[in-house]
Design a protein around this motif. Structure first.
Motif, short mmCIF file in Angstrom:
data_model
loop_
_atom_site.label_atom_id
_atom_site.label_comp_id
_atom_site.label_asym_id
_atom_site.label_seq_id
_atom_site.Cartn_x
_atom_site.Cartn_y
_atom_site.Cartn_z
N TYR A 136 -0.91 -1.66 6.34
CA TYR A 136 -2.27 -1.60 6.86
C TYR A 136 -2.60 -2.97 7.44
O TYR A 136 -2.47 -3.98 6.75
N LYS A 181 2.79 8.82 4.00
CA LYS A 181 2.36 7.73 3.12
C LYS A 181 2.08 6.51 3.98
O LYS A 181 2.83 6.18 4.88
N VAL A 182 0.98 5.84 3.68
CA VAL A 182 0.64 4.60 4.37
C VAL A 182 1.43 3.48 3.73
O VAL A 182 1.28 3.18 2.55
N MET A 197 0.85 -1.17 0.00
CA MET A 197 0.00 0.00 0.00
C MET A 197 0.90 1.24 0.00
O MET A 197 1.88 1.30 0.71
N ASN A 198 0.56 2.24 -0.76
CA ASN A 198 1.37 3.44 -0.88
C ASN A 198 0.49 4.68 -0.98
O ASN A 198 0.78 5.59 -1.74
N ALA A 199 -0.59 4.72 -0.22
CA ALA A 199 -1.54 5.83 -0.29
C ALA A 199 -1.03 7.03 0.48
O ALA A 199 -0.42 6.90 1.54
N SER A 200 -1.27 8.22 -0.04
CA SER A 200 -0.93 9.46 0.67
C SER A 200 -1.98 9.74 1.71
O SER A 200 -3.17 9.43 1.53
N ILE A 201 -1.55 10.36 2.81
CA ILE A 201 -2.46 10.65 3.91
C ILE A 201 -2.06 11.99 4.52
O ILE A 201 -0.89 12.36 4.50
#
Length: 88
Positions: free
Chosen positions: A21, A17-18, A1-5
């Motif tokens: 999880y 960055k996540v 997972m490489n989502a921005s937060i």
């Protein structure tokens, strides 16, 4: 997972960055976040919240400039040295 937060808490807006999880059995989850571009204020806030204080005890850390203390100490040592040399 490489989502921005963006973590927004207590007046701080912290980018990250996540990376991980983890879903737990109690319908909660754990995140592994890599924080990016931290200001010193946000870094201090994260460290204090993670390792030192509870959220309701946050105190902003300020550093005082001690240049005059250093100059005074150097001048005093110089004066004492000159005085000693003149006495000998």
């Amino acid at each position: 997972m490489n989502a921005s937060i963006t973590l927004s808490v207590a007046g701080h807006s912290i980018q990250g960055k996540v990376l991980r999880y983890f879903s737990r059995a109690d319908k909660k989850f754990d995140l592994g976040i890599e924080f990016q571009k931290l200001s010193s204020k946000n870094y201090t806030y994260l460290i204090l919240q993670t390792y030192a204080l509870s959220s309701n005890e946050y105190i902003e850390v300020t550093h005082k400039n001690n240049v005059w203390k250093i100059i005074t100490a150097l001048a005093k040592r110089h004066y004492l040295y000159i005085r000693k040399v003149n006495d000998d």
